[in-house]
Motif scaffolding. Structure first.
Motif, PDB file in Angstrom:
ATOM      1  N   ALA A   7      -2.202   9.739   6.283  1.00  0.00           N
ATOM      2  CA  ALA A   7      -0.974   9.229   5.664  1.00  0.00           C
ATOM      3  C   ALA A   7      -1.184   8.952   4.177  1.00  0.00           C
ATOM      4  CB  ALA A   7      -0.508   7.960   6.377  1.00  0.00           C
ATOM      5  N   ILE A   8      -2.319   8.392   3.829  1.00  0.00           N
ATOM      6  CA  ILE A   8      -2.609   8.095   2.428  1.00  0.00           C
ATOM      7  C   ILE A   8      -2.573   9.360   1.581  1.00  0.00           C
ATOM      8  CG2 ILE A   8      -4.396   7.272   0.829  1.00  0.00           C
ATOM      9  CD1 ILE A   8      -5.322   5.379   3.078  1.00  0.00           C
ATOM     10  N   LEU A   9      -3.206  10.408   2.075  1.00  0.00           N
ATOM     11  CA  LEU A   9      -3.238  11.671   1.341  1.00  0.00           C
ATOM     12  C   LEU A   9      -1.835  12.255   1.169  1.00  0.00           C
ATOM     13  CD1 LEU A   9      -6.369  13.263   3.069  1.00  0.00           C
ATOM     14  CD2 LEU A   9      -6.273  12.122   0.842  1.00  0.00           C
ATOM     15  N   LEU A  10      -1.033  12.189   2.214  1.00  0.00           N
ATOM     16  CA  LEU A  10       0.325  12.740   2.170  1.00  0.00           C
ATOM     17  C   LEU A  10       1.225  11.938   1.225  1.00  0.00           C
ATOM     18  CD1 LEU A  10       0.841  13.485   5.973  1.00  0.00           C
ATOM     19  CD2 LEU A  10       0.604  15.178   4.150  1.00  0.00           C
ATOM     20  N   ILE A  11       1.121  10.620   1.271  1.00  0.00           N
ATOM     21  CA  ILE A  11       1.920   9.770   0.386  1.00  0.00           C
ATOM     22  C   ILE A  11       1.617  10.086  -1.076  1.00  0.00           C
ATOM     23  CG2 ILE A  11       2.211   7.381  -0.421  1.00  0.00           C
ATOM     24  CD1 ILE A  11       1.817   6.532   2.534  1.00  0.00           C
ATOM     25  N   HIS A  12       0.349  10.151  -1.401  1.00  0.00           N
ATOM     26  CA  HIS A  12      -0.051  10.441  -2.783  1.00  0.00           C
ATOM     27  C   HIS A  12       0.472  11.808  -3.224  1.00  0.00           C
ATOM     28  CE1 HIS A  12      -2.488  10.583  -6.408  1.00  0.00           C
ATOM     29  NE2 HIS A  12      -2.928  11.785  -6.033  1.00  0.00           N
ATOM     30  N   GLN A  59       8.235  -3.532  -7.771  1.00  0.00           N
ATOM     31  CA  GLN A  59       7.524  -3.382  -9.036  1.00  0.00           C
ATOM     32  C   GLN A  59       6.431  -2.314  -8.992  1.00  0.00           C
ATOM     33  OE1 GLN A  59       8.330  -5.024 -11.890  1.00  0.00           O
ATOM     34  NE2 GLN A  59      10.073  -5.889 -10.765  1.00  0.00           N
ATOM     35  N   PHE A  60       5.776  -2.197  -7.850  1.00  0.00           N
ATOM     36  CA  PHE A  60       4.617  -1.297  -7.743  1.00  0.00           C
ATOM     37  C   PHE A  60       4.744  -0.447  -6.473  1.00  0.00           C
ATOM     38  CE2 PHE A  60       3.375  -5.488  -9.409  1.00  0.00           C
ATOM     39  CZ  PHE A  60       3.085  -5.146 -10.717  1.00  0.00           C
ATOM     40  N   PHE A  61       5.769   0.382  -6.427  1.00  0.00           N
ATOM     41  CA  PHE A  61       6.097   1.077  -5.183  1.00  0.00           C
ATOM     42  C   PHE A  61       4.955   1.977  -4.694  1.00  0.00           C
ATOM     43  CE2 PHE A  61       7.872   4.685  -2.826  1.00  0.00           C
ATOM     44  CZ  PHE A  61       8.448   4.002  -1.767  1.00  0.00           C
ATOM     45  N   LYS A  62       4.517   2.929  -5.518  1.00  0.00           N
ATOM     46  CA  LYS A  62       3.527   3.905  -5.062  1.00  0.00           C
ATOM     47  C   LYS A  62       2.206   3.254  -4.704  1.00  0.00           C
ATOM     48  CE  LYS A  62       1.008   8.097  -6.358  1.00  0.00           C
ATOM     49  NZ  LYS A  62       0.804   9.143  -7.398  1.00  0.00           N
ATOM     50  N   ILE A  63       1.689   2.405  -5.580  1.00  0.00           N
ATOM     51  CA  ILE A  63       0.384   1.802  -5.312  1.00  0.00           C
ATOM     52  C   ILE A  63       0.447   0.874  -4.102  1.00  0.00           C
ATOM     53  CG2 ILE A  63       0.713  -0.185  -6.851  1.00  0.00           C
ATOM     54  CD1 ILE A  63      -2.248   0.106  -7.602  1.00  0.00           C
TER      55      ILE A  63
END
Length: 398
Positions: free
Chosen positions: A379-384, A274-278
C-alpha cells in the motif's frame, strides 16, 4: 464538464439530513461488522468453524462490490432520496433474516442482501453529502457522516460481544434491525429531494480507470483496507484464543479499541488537512511496523493490547484519508469515484476475511500479522506512486 454542471451547490447546509446519514452509516456498518465480535457463538450455534463463519463478512463484500460498480449507471435518473430509503428498508430485512436463520445458507442470504445496501449506500455517500452541504461545511459534514463508522465500531465490537453473551447473538441482529428502522424514519423526514449527478455511466467509470493515477490509487485503497481487515476480521478469536483473555476482558478490549478508532477519526483531519501525502504514507508505515511487532511478541499481553489500540486509532485515518483524496481530486466525479472506491473497499474486506480465515485456521494469528505487514508495505508503494503521478500531471499537491 465543469463541477457546477454536474450537481447543484446547496444554498444552506441540511444538518438534520447529514445527521440522518450519520445514523444510516452507524446502522449499516454495525450490521456489517457484528459477526466479527460474534464469530465464536455463531460458529458454535451453526456447527461450523470460525473461519467458515468469517465468510459471512466475505459475502457482504462480494455483493457490495457488484452493487457499487453497477448502481449509479443503472439508476442514474432516480432521485437519491428514494434509493437511500430503499437501502434502509433492506438493512432491516437483512438483519431479520440473519436473526432467524436456521442454517448457514439462510444466514448468507441475509448477508448478501446487506452487501447490496453497503455497496449502494457508500457509492453515493460522498456525492450526496456534497449536495447537502455548502462548500465551507463539506469537511465538517463528511467528518460527521464518517463518524458513524467509529460509532459503529464501538457498537459492533464491544457492545455486540457483551450483549451477545447476555441475550444471544440472534437478538443482537434484531437490535441492529431496530437501528435500521430509526435510520429509515429519520431519513424519511429530513432528507430533501436529491437529484442524481449527470454523467453517471459505465463508459465514464471506465474512462476514470484508464487514468493511471486513479487506477493505482484504487489498488492502494484495496491494499490499505485489506491490510487492516486481515487482522481486524479475526480480532476476537485472537484476543480470546491466542491471548487467552476472559470474556469480560475481551469486551473491555473491544470497547477501548472502538474508542481509539473514534479518536483517530477525530484527529485525522488535523493531519490530513495540512500534510495529506506524508500522513497517508506514515499511517501505513506504522501499520506495517505494528503487524511485524505483533508477530514477534505473541506472549506479551500488555504490549500486544497497547499495539492493537494504536492499530484501532490509526484506522480512523483511513476512511477520512481516502474520502479526502476523492473530494480534493475528483469532486465533480464524486458519485462514480464513490462507486469505484466502495468496490475497492468491499473487495478488500471480502478478500481479507476469506484469506484471513484460511490463514487463521491453518497458521494461527502469526499468518494474519505477516500477511497484513506485506499488504501494508505494498500500500505504501502504491500511495506514493499514485500521488506522485497526480502531482506531475496537475502540477499541484493533493
Amino acid at each position: 464538464m465543469r463541477e457546477q454542471e454536474l450537481f447543484a451547490v446547496p444554498k444552506h447546509t441540511y444538518w438534520l439530513a447529514i445527521l440522518s446519514l450519520f445514523m444510516g452509516v452507524s446502522s449499516l456498518i454495525t450490521s456489517e461488522f457484528i459477526p466479527i465480535s460474534l464469530l465464536t457463538p455463531i460458529a458454535h450455534d451453526l456447527s461450523i468453524s470460525e473461519g467458515v463463519a468469517g465468510q459471512s463478512i466475505t459475502m457482504v463484500g462480494v455483493f457490495a462490490v457488484i452493487t457499487s460498480l453497477s448502481l449509479s449507471p443503472v439508476v442514474k435518473h432516480i432521485n437519491r432520496k428514494i434509493i437511500l430509503l430503499s437501502f434502509s428498508v433492506m438493512v432491516i430485512i437483512s438483519n431479520l433474516i440473519v436473526a432467524f436463520s436456521l442454517n448457514y445458507t439462510v444466514l448468507l442470504i441475509g448477508r448478501a442482501l446487506l452487501g447490496i445496501c453497503v455497496g449502494g449506500f457508500w457509492s453515493m455517500a460522498s456525492a450526496v453529502t456534497l449536495q447537502l452541504a455548502t462548500p465551507k461545511d463539506i469537511s465538517r459534514a463528511l467528518s460527521i457522516v464518517y463518524a458513524g463508522v467509529s460509532i459503529a465500531t464501538i457498537i459492533a465490537l464491544p457492545l455486540s460481544s457483551y450483549m451477545g453473551n447476555i441475550i444471544g447473538w440472534r437478538n443482537v441482529f434484531i437490535i441492529a434491525a431496530l437501528m435500521g428502522l430509526v435510520s429509515l424514519i429519520w431519513q424519511l423526514f429530513t432528507l430533501p429531494s436529491i437529484p442524481a449527478q449527470k454523467g453517471n455511466s459505465f463508459s465514464s467509470m471506465f474512462n476514470l480507470l484508464q487514468q493511471q493515477w486513479i487506477f493505482i490509487g484504487i489498488l492502494a485503497i484495496i491494499s490499505s483496507y485489506g491490510g487492516y481487515h486481515i487482522v481486524f476480521s479475526y480480532l476476537r478469536p485472537w484476543l480470546q484464543n491466542d491471548l487467552q483473555l476472559a470474556s469480560n476482558i475481551v469486551t473491555l478490549t473491544l470497547l477501548l479499541f472502538g474508542i481509539a478508532n473514534c479518536v483517530g477519526t477525530l484527529i485525522a483531519g488535523l493531519f490530513l488537512g495540512q500534510f495529506f501525502k506524508i500522513t497517508m504514507v506514515m499511517v501505513h508505515l506504522l501499520f506495517f511496523v505494528i503487524a511485524i511487532t505483533l508477530f514477534f511478541s505473541k506472549h506479551l499481553i500488555t504490549e500486544n493490547l497497547i499495539m492493537i489500540f494504536v492499530w484501532g486509532l490509526l484506522f480512523g485515518f483511513i476512511p477520512v484519508g481516502w474520502t479526502t483524496w476523492i473530494t480534493r481530486t475528483l469532486s465533480n466525479k464524486a458519485e462514480l469515484m464513490g462507486g469505484l472506491s466502495v468496490a475497492a473497499i468491499q473487495l478488500s474486506i471480502g478478500l481479507a476475511a476469506a484469506i484471513g480465515g484460511n490463514l487463521y485456521d491453518y497458521f494461527g494469528s502469526g499468518g494474519l500479522f505477516i500477511a497484513s505487514a506485506v499488504v501494508m508495505l505494498f500500500a505504501i508503494l502504491l500511495i506514493h506512486h499514485s500521488f506522485s503521478i497526480y502531482l506531475k500531471m496537475m502540477n499541484k499537491p493533493i
